[in-house]
Design a protein around this motif. Structure first.
Motif, mmCIF file in Angstrom:
data_model
loop_
_atom_site.group_PDB
_atom_site.id
_atom_site.type_symbol
_atom_site.label_atom_id
_atom_site.label_comp_id
_atom_site.label_asym_id
_atom_site.label_seq_id
_atom_site.Cartn_x
_atom_site.Cartn_y
_atom_site.Cartn_z
ATOM 1 N N ARG A 33 -20.216 33.886 2.332
ATOM 2 C CA ARG A 33 -21.715 33.409 2.756
ATOM 3 C C ARG A 33 -22.244 34.060 3.974
ATOM 4 N NH1 ARG A 33 -20.178 27.728 5.686
ATOM 5 N NH2 ARG A 33 -18.295 28.519 6.651
ATOM 6 N N ASP A 60 -22.884 31.420 -1.274
ATOM 7 C CA ASP A 60 -22.649 30.222 -0.442
ATOM 8 C C ASP A 60 -22.369 29.194 -1.697
ATOM 9 O OD1 ASP A 60 -22.900 27.615 0.685
ATOM 10 O OD2 ASP A 60 -23.622 28.746 2.368
ATOM 11 N N THR A 62 -22.523 26.246 -1.877
ATOM 12 C CA THR A 62 -23.446 24.963 -2.021
ATOM 13 C C THR A 62 -24.737 25.483 -3.020
ATOM 14 O OG1 THR A 62 -24.601 25.502 0.210
ATOM 15 C CG2 THR A 62 -22.632 23.987 0.102
ATOM 16 N N ASP A 63 -24.804 26.712 -3.246
ATOM 17 C CA ASP A 63 -26.014 26.956 -3.933
ATOM 18 C C ASP A 63 -25.718 27.260 -5.477
ATOM 19 O OD1 ASP A 63 -28.121 28.250 -5.113
ATOM 20 O OD2 ASP A 63 -28.154 30.267 -3.395
ATOM 21 N N SER A 65 -27.821 27.470 -8.053
ATOM 22 C CA SER A 65 -28.493 28.504 -8.982
ATOM 23 C C SER A 65 -27.749 29.828 -8.718
ATOM 24 C CB SER A 65 -29.895 28.502 -8.703
ATOM 25 O OG SER A 65 -30.019 28.859 -7.462
ATOM 26 N N GLY A 66 -27.422 30.079 -7.565
ATOM 27 C CA GLY A 66 -26.689 31.322 -7.133
ATOM 28 C C GLY A 66 -25.347 31.172 -7.849
ATOM 29 N N ASN A 108 -20.488 23.275 -8.703
ATOM 30 C CA ASN A 108 -21.409 24.224 -8.854
ATOM 31 C C ASN A 108 -20.831 25.219 -9.712
ATOM 32 O OD1 ASN A 108 -23.224 23.074 -7.542
ATOM 33 N ND2 ASN A 108 -22.843 23.930 -5.488
#
Ligand code: NDP
Ligand code: GDR
Length: 344
Positions: A33, A60, A62-63, A65-66, A108
């Motif tokens: 990150r 990261d 928490t992302d 879409s990433g 995620n």
């Protein structure tokens, strides 16, 4: 050539696992990150940063879409989710952040796998902290969970979601319930490294007294480099499962303190009780260890001792390094670092 994505690559296990995978001829993508200061010292210590098959990628946990874009771009064969807010103490002060990273973060990745390519194999870094309040001794894959911290609760959610994606969508999602594992690359906030670094500083005259919290907590401590091999083995089987990795031996925090001082030929004499307890150097009479209530937790996990027989039987995994050897290795590394004027 197999491709692996390793989250948490700047941490202790991420560095050791990346080294192992590179040795096994993987192409390794280490997910970092974005932070304002560079945190690559562990990978530097293991000398993997300049390896031609090692690539740092921005990510990261928490992302959501990433995660999808990253998996789509890399198309890894295996994903090892080692990223977490992993410090139990901090999880009491930051329960929501811990939940978002340590709990939801795993989902995620599971969602990204489900969307991008359900054939990607997934490893979730689960923890003995999920056992929490003792329900049985020793703890194995069938022991009931009773987490005692926001960290433990978040990890339990991630663990059950891993099992859920395995059962609902047929994803190869393995969960490793790992007991504490340590090394010279352990973060300074964790108790073993805090102790070995302080012992090194005391022996070099750079520190007078080591302050600790609960000395009676019992932990099953193993050597991190051996545990990452167990993670890899969990993704090479025919069916995804849950496995405990542990040594089967438990010791009190106080015993680890004794062990570390003994590695420097210092014997401690203990006196007092609870928050008044202290350890004195039997030769010089100087107080070297003191309890400070600030390091106590709102709720404690008193006794962890794991039964790794399923991993031994199915994965051929076995811990080899004794706690005495591990402790000495850590003290010696900290002596060397402190002599050179730095410790991370
Ligand atoms: P560390 O604390 O050393 O490493 C944690 C890693 O997670 C770091 O690389 C950190 O990156 C990364 N991270 C934190 N938040 C995020 C985020 N939002 N996005 C991306 N990366 C993030 O842990 P360990 O190596 O000791 O442990 C590895 C995993 O295994 C963790 O999940 C831990 O909870 C679990 N575990 C550990 C055990 C142990 O005894 N070591 C036992 C059982 C489970 P940064 O450098 O940027 O902070
Ligand atoms: P733990 O490790 O909470 O087991 O989680 P930690 O080393 O932080 O604590 C172990 C035990 O030592 C007691 N303790 C202290 N701990 C710290 N950090 N500092 C002190 O001064 C101190 N004094 C006493 C604690 O109360 C506790 O009982 C680690 C992490 O790596 C998790 O991410 C992982 O999931 C578990 O191990 C398995």
């Amino acid at each position: 050539m197999k491709k692996a994505l390793v989250t948490g690559v700047t941490g202790q296990d991420g560095a050791y696992l990346s080294k192992l995978l590179l040795e096994k001829n993987y192409r390794v993508f280490g997910a970092c990150r974005r932070t304002s200061s560079v945190n690559l010292w562990r990978m530097g210590t293991l000398d993997i940063l300049s390896h031609p098959n090692f690539h740092i990628v921005d990510f990261d946990l928490t992302d959501a879409s990433g995660a999808i874009r990253l998996l789509d771009r890399i198309q890894p064969d295996e994903v090892y989710n080692l990223a977490a807010q992993s410090f139990v103490s901090v999880s009491f002060d930051q329960p929501l952040t811990t939940g978002e990273i340590t709990g939801l973060g795993a989902v995620n990745l599971l969602e990204a796998i489900r969307i991008v390519n359900p054939r990607i194999r997934f490893y979730q870094a689960s923890t003995s902290e999920m056992f929490g309040k003792v329900q049985a001794v020793p703890q194995n894959e069938d022991t009931p969970f009773y987490p005692r911290s926001p960290y433990g609760a978040a990890k339990l959610y991630a663990h059950w979601m891993t099992v859920n994606y395995r059962e609902s969508y047929g994803i190869f999602a393995a969960s490793g319930i790992l007991f504490n594992h340590e090394s010279p690359l352990r973060g300074l906030e964790f108790v073993t490294r805090k102790i070995t670094d302080a012992v090194a500083k005391i022996s070099l005259g750079k520190l007078d007294v080591l302050e600790l919290g609960n000395l009676d907590a019992c932990r099953d401590w193993g050597y991190a480099e051996e545990y990452v091999d167990g993670m890899w083995r969990m993704l090479q089987t025919d069916t995804p499962e849950t496995y405990v990795l542990a040594t089967g031996r438990t010791e009190k925090v106080r015993d680890f303190v004794d062990m570390a001082f003994r590695a420097m030929d210092v014997e401690l004499e203990w006196s007092g009780e609870g928050q008044d307890e202290q350890g004195t150097d039997s030769r010089s009479g100087q107080v070297r260890v003191r309890v400070n209530p600030v390091f106590y937790r709102p709720a404690e996990v008193d006794l962890l001792i794991g039964d790794p027989s399923k991993a031994e039987r199915d994965l051929g995994w076995k811990p080899r390094t004794t706690l005495e050897e591990l402790c000495r290795m850590m003290v010696e590394a900290d002596l060397e670092r402190n002599r050179n004027g730095f410790s991370f």
